[in-house]
Design an enzyme around this catalytic site. Sequence first.
Site, short mmCIF file in Angstrom:
data_model
loop_
_atom_site.label_atom_id
_atom_site.label_comp_id
_atom_site.label_asym_id
_atom_site.label_seq_id
_atom_site.Cartn_x
_atom_site.Cartn_y
_atom_site.Cartn_z
N HIS A 32 0.83 -1.21 0.00
CA HIS A 32 0.00 0.00 0.00
C HIS A 32 0.86 1.25 0.00
O HIS A 32 1.93 1.30 0.62
CB HIS A 32 -1.02 -0.02 1.14
CG HIS A 32 -0.49 0.11 2.53
ND1 HIS A 32 -0.30 1.33 3.14
CD2 HIS A 32 -0.13 -0.82 3.44
CE1 HIS A 32 0.15 1.12 4.37
NE2 HIS A 32 0.27 -0.17 4.58
N ASP A 65 5.96 2.04 6.87
CA ASP A 65 4.68 1.33 6.69
C ASP A 65 3.84 2.17 5.72
O ASP A 65 3.21 3.12 6.14
CB ASP A 65 3.98 1.17 8.04
CG ASP A 65 2.59 0.58 7.93
OD1 ASP A 65 2.21 0.12 6.84
OD2 ASP A 65 1.87 0.59 8.94
N GLU A 121 -5.16 1.84 2.69
CA GLU A 121 -5.05 0.66 3.55
C GLU A 121 -5.30 1.05 5.00
O GLU A 121 -5.96 0.33 5.75
CB GLU A 121 -3.66 0.02 3.39
CG GLU A 121 -3.52 -1.36 4.03
CD GLU A 121 -3.03 -1.36 5.47
OE1 GLU A 121 -2.99 -2.42 6.09
OE2 GLU A 121 -2.69 -0.28 6.00
N GLU A 122 -4.73 2.18 5.40
CA GLU A 122 -4.78 2.58 6.81
C GLU A 122 -6.19 2.95 7.25
O GLU A 122 -6.45 3.14 8.43
CB GLU A 122 -3.83 3.76 7.06
CG GLU A 122 -2.36 3.48 6.74
CD GLU A 122 -1.70 2.50 7.71
OE1 GLU A 122 -2.34 2.10 8.70
OE2 GLU A 122 -0.54 2.12 7.45
N HIS A 148 3.81 4.06 12.58
CA HIS A 148 2.70 5.00 12.83
C HIS A 148 3.17 6.18 13.70
O HIS A 148 2.37 6.80 14.38
CB HIS A 148 1.49 4.31 13.47
CG HIS A 148 0.77 3.41 12.51
ND1 HIS A 148 -0.58 3.19 12.57
CD2 HIS A 148 1.21 2.70 11.45
CE1 HIS A 148 -0.94 2.36 11.60
NE2 HIS A 148 0.13 2.04 10.92
#
Lengths: 332, 344
Positions: free
Chosen positions: B60, B170, B198-199, B309
């Site tokens: 992603h 990420d 995606e998140e 994150h």
Amino acid sequence: MDALICALSNRLAPVGQEFALRDEIASLVQPYVDELRTDALGNLIALRRGKNSAQRLMLSAHMDEVGVMVTHIDDDGFIRFEPLGGIQPQTLLGQRLRFPNGLVGSVGVERLDQIKDLEMRRLYLDIGARDGDEARAKVRVGDTACFDQTAVVSGRRVIGKAMDNRAGCAVLIEALRRVSEPACDVYAVFSAQEEVGARGAGTAAYAVEPTMAVAIDVTPCGDTPKGETLAVRMGAGAAIKIKDRSLLAHPVVKDHLTRLADAASIPYQYEVLPYGGTDAGTIHLSRTGVPTGVISIPCRYLHTPSEMVDLDDLEAAVRLTIKLMETQLPTA
Amino acid sequence: MSLSELSQIPGVSGDEQAVRAFIAAAIREHVDRMWADSMGNLFAIKGEHLPGPRVMLCAHMDEVGLIVNHIGDDGTLGFAAVGGIDPRVLPGVWVQVGPDRIPGVIGTKPPHLKSSSEREKPIEMDSLYIDIGADSADEAKQRVHLGAYASFWTDFETFGDGCAKGKAFDDRVGCHVLIETLRQPVRHPVLAAFTVQEELGLRGAQVAAYTLKPDAALVLEGTTCADLPSVDGHGQSTRLGGGPALTVADRSAIAHPGLLRTLINAAESAGTPYQLKRTTFGGTDAGAIQTSEVGIPVAVVSVPCRYIHSPVSMLQLNDVQAAIQLVRAFLQAIPTEGDPPWMR
């Protein structure tokens, strides 16, 4: 029926690792179906042809049971785990867990100052290994284990670790055995991965593209001392679901099941569940939508090693499932 | 190296176009055809007409970040989180706002002005703001509009013993692994999907899987790594430097047992280090792909990343190389005729 359900319950089918049970069910239903196949999620999809091949009735009973997955093995040989499916830490205290290869261990807990400090991450599994090397030779991260409990018949009731949902599997197998000629093509789906969100049933429904669908699963009872307020009572017959958190049963399916039960004098009750979900939750949203309902089997002590169902309720569910197979589908 | 550039591009969920443009330029000459869909997913196909199973590789493009939801009279910007962000990591962080990359710093009331009860409570998102150095709402509005995305602004740098730090590992590290894979020849059809959102709940991957209809899918990720002294062994999901992590199960999906076995066999035959992820938290695009249509075998290969994150995450470059080698070994282990190994 009691022998069948005990045998099925004693099988181990952790979420995502349903293979051994799937093979057993495949051999049990093989004489009564025209086609059998499996898919990428691990479902077993059986077709029993009926008079009208233009319509497809999908019946779904999930094979998987709640369990735990190994996440870590320490140098002393103690195994840490996380739940697969809705399993509570207090339920695991003092239990034995069994891996599909037969290995058994007991669940221990770190020292707790008070019981409310109990959390899943403070539990561990002790398989009797003397050190980490011995444990790691027997178990790997990612292995799954379930309650280790043998099913017993007590009165008219059966107690076992996996009535959820071997009860549904037994009903569907027995109905396939006893049905004379289905009115339409019947797809009996023994689904995988229900306990983590009815994942298998969704892909099976896409493949089957059913005209109508009915899930067969257990439901909690409201008839125990100072228990939950639920209308469903054990021994009062098969339950026809009105709703749970994943589904509002299609009125045409609900009414169809009600009429079939009334006409054949099959004991039944309505079920309204404020939480929970079944395969029906993902099936009814497949493709352009599927009219879907649920035949529920009352079950006490869900997601514990001692789930209990009533043999008369099971018989009612079998008869209702057979009537459903033998009757032309209503127009939704 | 493209990971350095990839990680520095702003690409908060829903605002992935700059990442997409960079990736498209990086892979253009290595793939047969390439297109984007209405959600913003980027697809690239290689070896379309070759025999053998059609394998989807998915990474992603989006990262967690912030979105401006209020412009105060004093020129400060209120914001909401896009994706899972712990507000405690935000104060004092340098961000870039909107397409013009307006610089700003995340401010909060200083400790000496806080009441004792405020000091004891964890910081809440509502009490933070972005300061772009504007003195009034009018001045702020000339530079930033409501709905503008803000992303962390962190330089990619290498340090320590083969480590790198940066933002958005990420899942730019997954994008990097996928780009490197596409630069190599393929033996059967490889269907690449660089997904969006995606998140926010695996949204891009859901339509990507429907579009590609692959025979199997490998999701390439950056995953949590809590290999810290204060964390018990069973809370450490992966170990930095331990090689790419293979997921057995998380909240979104249970890896297809056959596909997982194929990956492990490929790693062991190629002598590539790997580890099994030790927690079941979180989810990946695999969850949306697995349940697409009649179901798709999925597995996840992740590069361990500490502090994901957050404004600065950290990885071990050896793990990135090992992930690229593992994906290559996996693709080479798939025969072009007969049943794919995961179906046996």
